[in-house]
Design an enzyme around this catalytic site. Structure first.
Site, PDB file in Angstrom:
ATOM      1  N   HIS A 122       0.262  -8.507   6.737  1.00 14.29           N
ATOM      2  CA  HIS A 122       0.440  -9.420   5.638  1.00 14.29           C
ATOM      3  C   HIS A 122       1.737 -10.045   5.614  1.00 14.29           C
ATOM      4  O   HIS A 122       2.154 -10.114   4.494  1.00 14.29           O
ATOM      5  CB  HIS A 122       0.801  -7.989   3.795  1.00 14.29           C
ATOM      6  N   GLY A 188       3.612   6.271   8.301  1.00 16.26           N
ATOM      7  CA  GLY A 188       4.792   5.531   7.024  1.00 16.26           C
ATOM      8  C   GLY A 188       3.503   4.576   6.373  1.00 16.26           C
ATOM      9  O   GLY A 188       3.877   3.604   5.319  1.00 16.26           O
TER      10      GLY A 188
HETATM   11  C1  BV8 Z   1      -8.852  -8.355   0.616  1.00 21.93           C
HETATM   12  C2  BV8 Z   1       2.640  -8.287   1.100  1.00 21.93           C
HETATM   13  C3  BV8 Z   1      -9.935  -9.900  -0.576  1.00 21.93           C
HETATM   14  C4  BV8 Z   1       2.930  -8.635   0.200  1.00 21.93           C
HETATM   15  C5  BV8 Z   1       0.808  -6.894   0.718  1.00 21.93           C
HETATM   16  C6  BV8 Z   1     -11.185  -2.927  -0.343  1.00 21.93           C
HETATM   17  C7  BV8 Z   1     -12.148  -3.796   0.750  1.00 21.93           C
HETATM   18  C8  BV8 Z   1     -11.101  -5.380   0.828  1.00 21.93           C
HETATM   19  C9  BV8 Z   1      -9.689  -5.374  -0.445  1.00 21.93           C
HETATM   20  C10 BV8 Z   1      -9.720  -4.721  -1.334  1.00 21.93           C
HETATM   21  C11 BV8 Z   1     -10.905  -3.215  -1.372  1.00 21.93           C
HETATM   22  N1  BV8 Z   1     -10.555  -2.394  -2.297  1.00 21.93           N
HETATM   23  C12 BV8 Z   1      -9.543  -3.115  -2.635  1.00 21.93           C
HETATM   24  C13 BV8 Z   1      -9.591  -4.106  -2.579  1.00 21.93           C
HETATM   25  C14 BV8 Z   1      -8.317  -5.191  -2.661  1.00 21.93           C
HETATM   26  C15 BV8 Z   1      -7.035  -5.274  -2.172  1.00 21.93           C
HETATM   27  C16 BV8 Z   1      -6.127  -3.586  -1.739  1.00 21.93           C
HETATM   28  O1  BV8 Z   1      -6.555  -3.168  -0.898  1.00 21.93           O
HETATM   29  N2  BV8 Z   1      -5.984  -2.857  -3.146  1.00 21.93           N
HETATM   30  C17 BV8 Z   1      -5.472  -1.315  -2.987  1.00 21.93           C
HETATM   31  C18 BV8 Z   1      -4.413  -0.920  -3.929  1.00 21.93           C
HETATM   32  C19 BV8 Z   1      -6.710  -0.552  -3.872  1.00 21.93           C
HETATM   33  N3  BV8 Z   1      -6.506  -5.828  -1.187  1.00 21.93           N
HETATM   34  C20 BV8 Z   1      -6.247  -7.266  -0.476  1.00 21.93           C
HETATM   35  O2  BV8 Z   1      -6.309  -7.588  -2.124  1.00 21.93           O
HETATM   36  C21 BV8 Z   1      -6.630  -7.445   0.543  1.00 21.93           C
HETATM   37  N4  BV8 Z   1      -7.073  -8.999   0.461  1.00 21.93           N
HETATM   38  O3  BV8 Z   1      -8.658  -7.416   0.761  1.00 21.93           O
HETATM   39  O4  BV8 Z   1      -8.828  -9.735   0.551  1.00 21.93           O
HETATM   40  C22 BV8 Z   1     -10.954 -10.581  -0.394  1.00 21.93           C
HETATM   41  C23 BV8 Z   1     -11.721  -9.773   0.387  1.00 21.93           C
HETATM   42  C24 BV8 Z   1     -13.204 -10.413   1.169  1.00 21.93           C
HETATM   43  C25 BV8 Z   1     -12.861 -11.450   0.701  1.00 21.93           C
HETATM   44  C26 BV8 Z   1     -12.301 -12.294   0.508  1.00 21.93           C
HETATM   45  C27 BV8 Z   1     -11.045 -11.793  -0.322  1.00 21.93           C
HETATM   46  C28 BV8 Z   1      -4.739  -7.806   0.233  1.00 21.93           C
HETATM   47  C29 BV8 Z   1      -4.019  -6.884   0.703  1.00 21.93           C
HETATM   48  C30 BV8 Z   1      -2.485  -7.185   0.961  1.00 21.93           C
HETATM   49  C31 BV8 Z   1      -1.606  -7.009  -0.002  1.00 21.93           C
HETATM   50  N5  BV8 Z   1       0.086  -7.538   0.386  1.00 21.93           N
HETATM   51  N6  BV8 Z   1       1.931  -7.037   1.016  1.00 21.93           N
HETATM   52  C32 BV8 Z   1       4.406  -8.616   0.043  1.00 21.93           C
HETATM   53  O5  BV8 Z   1       4.921  -7.368   0.243  1.00 21.93           O
HETATM   54  O6  BV8 Z   1       5.245  -8.247  -1.149  1.00 21.93           O
HETATM   55  S1  BV8 Z   1       0.258  -4.992   0.111  1.00 21.93           S
HETATM   56  C33 BV8 Z   1       1.619  -3.513   0.473  1.00 21.93           C
HETATM   57  O7  BV8 Z   1       1.039  -2.859   0.514  1.00 21.93           O
HETATM   58  C34 BV8 Z   1       2.446  -3.924   1.613  1.00 21.93           C
HETATM   59  O8  BV8 Z   1       2.747  -4.331   2.617  1.00 21.93           O
HETATM   60  C35 BV8 Z   1       2.654  -2.882   2.085  1.00 21.93           C
HETATM   61  O9  BV8 Z   1       2.869  -2.518   3.024  1.00 21.93           O
HETATM   62  C36 BV8 Z   1       1.179  -1.844   1.570  1.00 21.93           C
HETATM   63  C37 BV8 Z   1       0.495  -1.026   1.822  1.00 21.93           C
HETATM   64  O10 BV8 Z   1       1.527  -0.220   1.311  1.00 21.93           O
HETATM   65  P1  BV8 Z   1       2.300   1.191   1.886  1.00 21.93           P
HETATM   66  O11 BV8 Z   1       2.452   0.281   3.368  1.00 21.93           O
HETATM   67  O12 BV8 Z   1       1.636   2.005   2.286  1.00 21.93           O
HETATM   68  O13 BV8 Z   1       3.724   1.429   1.457  1.00 21.93           O
HETATM   69  P2  BV8 Z   1       3.428   2.540  -0.114  1.00 21.93           P
HETATM   70  O14 BV8 Z   1       4.738   2.342  -0.814  1.00 21.93           O
HETATM   71  O15 BV8 Z   1       2.070   2.509  -0.514  1.00 21.93           O
HETATM   72  O16 BV8 Z   1       3.396   4.039   1.228  1.00 21.93           O
HETATM   73  C38 BV8 Z   1       4.246   3.905   1.400  1.00 21.93           C
HETATM   74  C39 BV8 Z   1       4.561   5.175   1.931  1.00 21.93           C
HETATM   75  O17 BV8 Z   1       5.796   5.693   3.163  1.00 21.93           O
HETATM   76  C40 BV8 Z   1       4.196   6.477   1.698  1.00 21.93           C
HETATM   77  O18 BV8 Z   1       2.929   7.376   2.206  1.00 21.93           O
HETATM   78  C41 BV8 Z   1       5.509   7.548   1.696  1.00 21.93           C
HETATM   79  O19 BV8 Z   1       4.886   8.693   1.362  1.00 21.93           O
HETATM   80  C42 BV8 Z   1       5.457   6.981   3.116  1.00 21.93           C
HETATM   81  N7  BV8 Z   1       7.223   7.696   3.422  1.00 21.93           N
HETATM   82  C43 BV8 Z   1       8.337   7.239   3.136  1.00 21.93           C
HETATM   83  N8  BV8 Z   1       9.384   7.589   3.585  1.00 21.93           N
HETATM   84  C44 BV8 Z   1       8.936   7.488   4.693  1.00 21.93           C
HETATM   85  C45 BV8 Z   1       7.309   7.605   4.729  1.00 21.93           C
HETATM   86  N9  BV8 Z   1       6.830   7.720   6.030  1.00 21.93           N
HETATM   87  C46 BV8 Z   1       7.523   7.438   6.914  1.00 21.93           C
HETATM   88  N10 BV8 Z   1       8.577   8.019   7.366  1.00 21.93           N
HETATM   89  C47 BV8 Z   1       9.258   7.883   5.961  1.00 21.93           C
HETATM   90  N11 BV8 Z   1      10.380   8.126   5.735  1.00 21.93           N
END
Ligand code: BV8
Length: 245
Positions: A122, A188
């Site tokens: 990302h 994570g």
């Molecule tokens: C794309 C950069 C479109 C910016 C980020 C199916 C296929 C393809 C795409 C999609 C699809 N379904 C939906 C989509 C669209 C979308 C998507 O996935 N949406 C989701 C929400 C449903 N995806 C996209 O748009 C992607 N692009 O697919 O292209 C396309 C497709 C075809 C053709 C043309 C175009 C792009 C996605 C990238 C977005 N950018 N980041 C920024 O950071 O500002 S994503 C963002 O979320 C961060 O990078 C982050 O890393 C990422 C994932 O979240 P997590 O890292 O998991 O963080 P989160 O807070 O959610 O969870 C934290 C976890 O840690 C928790 O589980 C918690 O319990 C745990 N935790 C907490 N403390 C600890 C711990 N674990 C261990 N130790 C601890 N101490």
């Protein structure tokens, strides 16, 4: 959090694995003081949804607001230090015969910790690029956002926004590693953001042992071979210590 039980089969799997892959999410940086992506943002940003702000639409609509959000995050990340989880993956990179680190994070803390090869799915918040030309710009003025000195368009953080494609080759490289590994660690991540969240399933399909390290359940949990329900900063060093020697 009480010590997490680590199965002897998992310790053995790590000791004998030839090809290891780790996929990290913002949870690995939580113990460095970097709020996870879906944690409530603090202070000024509490009223914004990161998923709304991290989009080209938000930047087009309000470039100043989005730029200032990234400036706030860049400052926070710049003050953060890698934690024992990042360091454990640096050790794993030296110990495993073949190791691939894939991160969804944009904070650069794996590189700061000393990980040499990092696939940044990302992008990286510490880099800035021209919105128009895509080139990385090192020096720029104090506009919010600043403008490119070459073409005059706005600069933007060098990260992948929702709705944007991942960097060319990054996903292919990550998928190839997942399809060829013996052991896959998902660390994570809420396993919600695609296409990154699909990578562990490629490891499962190839017959790899998949481990989830997370204090909470995720959609991957039911499919993982091992689930270490704890914080990465505690569990990863423990796992490496138990499997060394
Ligand atoms: C794309 C950069 C479109 C910016 C980020 C199916 C296929 C393809 C795409 C999609 C699809 N379904 C939906 C989509 C669209 C979308 C998507 O996935 N949406 C989701 C929400 C449903 N995806 C996209 O748009 C992607 N692009 O697919 O292209 C396309 C497709 C075809 C053709 C043309 C175009 C792009 C996605 C990238 C977005 N950018 N980041 C920024 O950071 O500002 S994503 C963002 O979320 C961060 O990078 C982050 O890393 C990422 C994932 O979240 P997590 O890292 O998991 O963080 P989160 O807070 O959610 O969870 C934290 C976890 O840690 C928790 O589980 C918690 O319990 C745990 N935790 C907490 N403390 C600890 C711990 N674990 C261990 N130790 C601890 N101490």
């Amino acid at each position: 959090m009480p010590g997490v039980e680590i199965a002897s089969q998992l310790v053995e799997a790590l000791r004998t694995a030839g090809r290891v892959v780790a996929l990290t999410g913002s949870g690995i940086s939580a113990e460095s003081g970097v709020p996870t992506f879906r944690d409530a943002q603090t202070g000024l940003w509490a009223r914004y949804d990161p998923q709304e702000l991290a989009t080209p639409e938000a930047f087009a609509r309000n470039p100043r607001l989005v730029w200032e959000w990234y400036e706030w995050r860049r400052d926070l990340v710049g003050r953060a230090q890698p934690n024992p989880a990042h360091q454990a993956l640096v050790e794993l990179e030296t110990r495993a015969p073949d190791f691939t680190l894939i991160t969804q994070n944009v904070d650069g803390l794996h590189q700061t910790a000393g990980s040499r090869a990092v696939i940044e799915l990302h992008g990286n918040i510490r880099r800035t690029r021209c919105s128009q030309e895509g080139v990385i710009i090192e020096e720029y003025g104090d506009g919010r956002p600043p403008r490119c000195h070459r073409c005059g368009d706005f600069l933007r953080p060098d990260v992948v926004w929702f709705g944007e494609m991942l960097p060319p080759g990054a996903l292919e490289e990550a998928s190839e590693a997942a399809r060829g590994c013996d052991l896959f660690l998902s660390i994570g991540t809420s396993s919600l953001v695609y296409p990154a969240a699909g990578i562990p399933y490629e490891a499962l399909e190839n017959g790899a042992t998949v481990v989830e390290i997370n204090p909470s359940e995720t959609p991957l949990t039911p499919r993982a071979n091992f689930v270490l329900r704890g914080r990465a900063g505690e569990v990863l060093p423990e796992l490496l210590a138990m499997s060394s020697g």
